[in-house]
Design a protein around this motif. Structure first.
Motif, mmCIF file in Angstrom:
data_model
loop_
_atom_site.group_PDB
_atom_site.id
_atom_site.type_symbol
_atom_site.label_atom_id
_atom_site.label_comp_id
_atom_site.label_asym_id
_atom_site.label_seq_id
_atom_site.Cartn_x
_atom_site.Cartn_y
_atom_site.Cartn_z
ATOM 1 N N THR A 110 0.793 -1.119 0.101
ATOM 2 C CA THR A 110 -0.108 -0.052 -0.015
ATOM 3 C C THR A 110 0.787 1.156 0.028
ATOM 4 O O THR A 110 1.654 1.375 0.931
ATOM 5 C CB THR A 110 -0.836 -0.123 1.236
ATOM 6 N N LEU A 111 0.750 1.977 -1.086
ATOM 7 C CA LEU A 111 1.685 3.038 -1.252
ATOM 8 C C LEU A 111 1.077 4.521 -0.522
ATOM 9 O O LEU A 111 1.782 5.227 0.431
ATOM 10 C CB LEU A 111 1.794 3.442 -2.587
ATOM 11 N N ALA A 138 -8.484 -6.174 -3.284
ATOM 12 C CA ALA A 138 -9.481 -6.595 -2.141
ATOM 13 C C ALA A 138 -8.866 -6.214 -0.976
ATOM 14 O O ALA A 138 -7.570 -6.590 -0.573
ATOM 15 C CB ALA A 138 -9.851 -7.993 -2.488
ATOM 16 N N GLY A 139 -9.642 -5.565 0.135
ATOM 17 C CA GLY A 139 -9.381 -5.317 1.440
ATOM 18 C C GLY A 139 -8.683 -3.763 1.801
ATOM 19 O O GLY A 139 -8.485 -3.430 2.730
ATOM 20 N N GLN A 140 -8.256 -3.347 0.427
ATOM 21 C CA GLN A 140 -7.729 -1.973 0.541
ATOM 22 C C GLN A 140 -8.808 -0.946 0.509
ATOM 23 O O GLN A 140 -10.035 -1.491 0.659
ATOM 24 C CB GLN A 140 -7.152 -1.721 -1.006
ATOM 25 N N THR A 141 -8.682 0.489 0.792
ATOM 26 C CA THR A 141 -9.820 1.210 0.842
ATOM 27 C C THR A 141 -9.836 2.008 -0.465
ATOM 28 O O THR A 141 -8.716 2.599 -1.085
ATOM 29 C CB THR A 141 -9.465 2.303 2.377
ATOM 30 N N VAL A 142 -10.970 2.808 -0.676
ATOM 31 C CA VAL A 142 -11.148 3.255 -1.874
ATOM 32 C C VAL A 142 -10.300 4.730 -1.594
ATOM 33 O O VAL A 142 -10.399 5.427 -0.681
ATOM 34 C CB VAL A 142 -12.611 3.893 -2.007
ATOM 35 N N GLY A 143 -9.642 5.232 -2.885
ATOM 36 C CA GLY A 143 -8.606 6.302 -2.546
ATOM 37 C C GLY A 143 -7.115 6.011 -2.374
ATOM 38 O O GLY A 143 -6.474 6.776 -2.488
ATOM 39 N N SER A 144 -6.946 4.865 -2.213
ATOM 40 C CA SER A 144 -5.596 4.203 -1.892
ATOM 41 C C SER A 144 -5.039 4.272 -3.321
ATOM 42 O O SER A 144 -5.489 3.911 -4.354
ATOM 43 C CB SER A 144 -5.570 2.809 -1.115
ATOM 44 N N THR A 145 -3.693 3.934 -3.183
ATOM 45 C CA THR A 145 -2.658 3.589 -4.412
ATOM 46 C C THR A 145 -1.872 2.512 -3.786
ATOM 47 O O THR A 145 -1.330 2.423 -2.580
ATOM 48 C CB THR A 145 -1.798 4.832 -4.660
ATOM 49 N N VAL A 146 -1.775 1.641 -4.658
ATOM 50 C CA VAL A 146 -1.142 0.293 -4.383
ATOM 51 C C VAL A 146 -0.195 -0.311 -5.269
ATOM 52 O O VAL A 146 -0.397 0.243 -6.632
ATOM 53 C CB VAL A 146 -2.150 -1.036 -3.963
ATOM 54 N N ALA A 147 0.690 -1.096 -5.020
ATOM 55 C CA ALA A 147 1.686 -1.669 -6.118
ATOM 56 C C ALA A 147 1.579 -3.235 -5.719
ATOM 57 O O ALA A 147 1.358 -3.465 -4.695
ATOM 58 C CB ALA A 147 2.909 -1.055 -6.296
#
Length: 208
Positions: free
Chosen positions: A109-110, A165-174
């Protein structure tokens, strides 16, 4: 030959070009098989009623800051990667020391968004870029097209689902994706060969 045909029929087109995100294969349920090939930009069955999706209708196309500090660096089983996530005004950057490969899919999660948690079977709208670890080439990017993509999260390759899945809306991930969680048989139209590890940088715009 049958496996190839099955793969083609289970593929979700994310652009009018040949770039693709593969639908789930062997581990999919009977209900998944009703998911049809969906052209880019189609909102059928997607989060078209979401105010967030309507507001987030573009992906930034500007190049990232060349001096930006990587938010995630990862040494693979071979090679390494450095990722700078996207911002409101700039696309992400994925730098690859090729060939890069991983034996286990890894998610980072960035930045953490303040929206709701994304369910495993949510309809999501995302901006993303996909990079091939074998040679560092970008095989698909909604940032280059300037438009997000909407799809059912339970209908894409396992590595992409694991990232969101399991992240929150608005997150940036790699995510660094193993071949088994991506395209185990390859995806010639996207230049992906069997055994290629992939890297995705993703911005989660909405989910429903």
């Amino acid at each position: 030959m049958g496996a190839v045909n099955h793969t083609k029929t289970r593929t979700l087109f994310l652009a009018a070009s040949a770039s693709l995100v593969l639908l789930t294969g062997a581990c999919s349920s009977d209900s998944d098989t009703s998911t049809s090939t969906t052209p880019a930009g189609s909102t059928a069955g997607a989060a078209s009623g979401s105010a967030e999706a309507a507001a987030a209708s573009t992906c930034p196309t500007s190049a990232p800051d060349a001096s930006g500090t990587p938010e995630w660096t990862l040494d693979g089983d071979t090679g390494s990667i450095a990722v700078v996530g996207s911002t409101d005004s700039a696309a992400p950057s994925v730098t690859v020391e090729a060939p890069f490969s991983v034996a286990e899919t890894q998610v980072e999660t960035l930045t953490v968004g303040d929206g709701p948690v994304v369910a495993d079977d949510a309809e999501v709208s995302v901006c993303y870029m996909g990079v091939n670890g074998r040679d560092g080439s970008t095989f698909d990017s909604s940032y280059e097209r300037g438009a997000p993509v909407e799809f059912p999260l339970d209908g894409v390759v396992a590595g992409f689902q694991k990232a969101i899945a399991g992240q929150t809306v608005g997150s940036t991930v790699a995510v660094a994706v193993t071949s088994a969680d991506g395209y185990p048989s390859g995806q010639p139209q996207a230049g992906i060969e069997p055994g290629d590890s992939l890297i995705f940088a993703i911005s989660i715009l909405s989910a429903s």
